[in-house]
Design a protein around this motif. Structure first.
Motif, PDB file in Angstrom:
ATOM      1  N   ARG A   5     -25.415 -15.984 -19.310  1.00 57.59           N
ATOM      2  CA  ARG A   5     -25.243 -16.782 -18.140  1.00 57.59           C
ATOM      3  C   ARG A   5     -25.452 -18.176 -18.495  1.00 57.59           C
ATOM      4  N   GLN A 180     -37.836 -26.230 -12.267  1.00 54.47           N
ATOM      5  CA  GLN A 180     -36.310 -25.351 -12.762  1.00 54.47           C
ATOM      6  C   GLN A 180     -36.591 -23.818 -12.930  1.00 54.47           C
ATOM      7  N   LEU A 183     -36.291 -22.523  -9.221  1.00 52.90           N
ATOM      8  CA  LEU A 183     -35.172 -22.641  -8.809  1.00 52.90           C
ATOM      9  C   LEU A 183     -34.434 -21.354  -9.625  1.00 52.90           C
ATOM     10  N   ASP A 184     -34.745 -20.952 -10.617  1.00 56.11           N
ATOM     11  CA  ASP A 184     -34.159 -19.912 -11.554  1.00 56.11           C
ATOM     12  C   ASP A 184     -34.472 -18.415 -10.950  1.00 56.11           C
ATOM     13  N   GLN A 187     -32.755 -18.042  -7.465  1.00 52.39           N
ATOM     14  CA  GLN A 187     -31.280 -17.771  -7.850  1.00 52.39           C
ATOM     15  C   GLN A 187     -31.317 -16.088  -8.101  1.00 52.39           C
ATOM     16  N   THR A 190     -31.796 -13.807  -5.145  1.00 51.66           N
ATOM     17  CA  THR A 190     -30.565 -13.739  -4.488  1.00 51.66           C
ATOM     18  C   THR A 190     -29.277 -13.229  -5.036  1.00 51.66           C
ATOM     19  N   ALA A 191     -29.541 -13.273  -6.523  1.00 47.70           N
ATOM     20  CA  ALA A 191     -28.074 -12.930  -7.348  1.00 47.70           C
ATOM     21  C   ALA A 191     -27.944 -11.448  -6.888  1.00 47.70           C
TER      22      ALA A 191
END
Length: 399
Positions: A5, A180, A183-184, A187, A190-191
């Motif tokens: 990714r 960060q 934030l990761d 994400q 929710t991914a």
């Protein structure tokens, strides 16, 4: 093979900022050292001790960067690197004597090893050659900024505020990497979860014998060792060579040194901005080949201008080699093995930069400054030879 990714633009900017911070202290220490040694009453040669301790910390930690990335993730690893750097530069800023500077330099080396190995590994595994070149260009920008910060600090009365600036920026970097990480995680929650089978590496290198794999790893580390010895050795000794052999003035010597490091940084950024990137194998082959010719011109030295231009061409030709070699490691070995091997290569590079530069210094000490020409020429030929051996053992096949 699992799809890697790509990080977002904010991670790219943070990565480049981190490499500017990685480069700044390398530009600061040499400029600050005359004032530092006057403060501590230390001999000139003790700068070598500081560099030796820092290099030892860097080389040791790179052996563990791969496992640390898997356990902690890149953002946490880089946040830890920022904290270690902040602690180390706090020691520099308040040091009552050289003993504390030497003591905390191992933390600074470990921090640099984590940052260097961690970001090179993470970006190489995404296959983003442009970003790798920009990353190493950002390091060059940092080495250019560092002396300016030290000079400004000394003009205010002391070298110490320069390291207060550095530690403040390292704290900011650590906080931003922790942000960060959050934030990761958000994400990831929710991914959409996609099942992936990644236990076996389908790369052809996965079927190699242990002996062949070991030979490829050693050959790769040898290329990095020799390459960085050439890059750092030429850069560190150019000023002395320009003064003692070419008889340039102090101002002209400064411009000549800027030409070498400026070419190294500008070409890296230029390679990143090309509309169509040059294949990394071509960058390595042409760059190392032109470096031999440039080094030979420095040795030949028919004219002062030829030698000075030789250094500029040497810097420009070497510029893309390190990022390209890093980019080729997952291509040669597959992503799983590259996780560990890239950080080992970075450690080997750190050892080569310090060790071979010191060997050149010993050679110059026992002969004369004129020995720099043959030394860099031989090193450039060794880089080409090791690269040919590596390519014979692990040829790069286009996808």
């Amino acid at each position: 093979m699992g799809e890697q990714r790509r990080p977002g633009r904010s991670v790219d900017v943070l990565s480049l900022g981190s490499f500017v911070l990685l480069g700044m202290p390398d530009g600061m220490l040499g400029t600050a050292w005359p004032s530092m040694r006057a403060t501590f009453g230390a001999p000139v040669g003790d700068l070598g001790l500081i560099l030796l301790v820092a290099t030892a910390g860097s080389v040791l930690v790179t052996a563990f960067v791969g496992p640390l990335i898997r356990r902690l993730g890149v953002p946490v690893l880089l946040a830890v690197a920022g904290v270690l750097a902040a602690l180390g530069y706090t020691g520099y800023a308040v040091a009552p004597g050289l003993w504390l500077v030497l003591s905390v330099s191992v933390l600074l080396g470990a921090s640099a090893g984590m940052m260097d190995g961690g970001l090179n590994t993470a970006i190489a595994l995404t296959g983003r050659q442009r970003l790798l070149n920009l990353l190493h260009g950002a390091y060059g920008v940092g080495t250019a900024i560092g002396p300016l910060i030290v000079t400004a600090a000394i003009l205010t009365g002391s070298w110490r505020p320069a390291y207060l600036v550095q530690l403040s920026l390292d704290v900011v970097m650590a906080v931003l990497w922790l942000r960060q990480r959050r934030l990761d995680r958000a994400q990831a929650e929710t991914a959409e979860v996609v099942p992936a089978a990644l236990p076996s590496d389908p790369h052809p290198a996965a079927r190699w014998s242990r002996r062949r794999y070991g030979a490829v790893v050693v050959a790769g580390m040898s290329v990095f060792f020799a390459y960085t010895g050439l890059e750092v050795g030429a850069g560190q000794w150019e000023a002395s060579f320009s003064r003692g052999v070419l008889h340039l003035s102090a101002a002209a010597t400064g411009l000549a040194a800027f030409g070498y490091w400026g070419a190294l940084t500008a070409v890296r950024i230029g390679l990143a901005l090309l509309p169509r990137p040059i294949p990394p194998q071509a960058v390595v082959r042409w760059g190392s080949g032109i470096a031999v010719l440039a080094a030979a011109a420095i040795w030949w030295q028919p004219d002062v201008a030829v030698a000075v231009v030789g250094f500029v061409v040497l810097g420009g030709s070497l510029a893309g080699v390190f990022p390209a070699l890093i980019a080729l490691t997952p291509v040669r070995l597959g992503e799983q093995r590259a996780h560990n091997v890239i950080s080992w290569q970075v450690g080997s590079a750190a050892a080569g930069g310090a060790g071979l530069s010191a060997v050149i210094g010993l050679l110059i000490g026992t002969t004369s400054l004129a020995a720099l020409g043959p030394a860099v020429t031989v090193l450039a030929l060794i880089v080409v030879a090791f690269e040919l051996i590596l390519n014979r053992l692990a040829p790069v096949h286009p996808h």
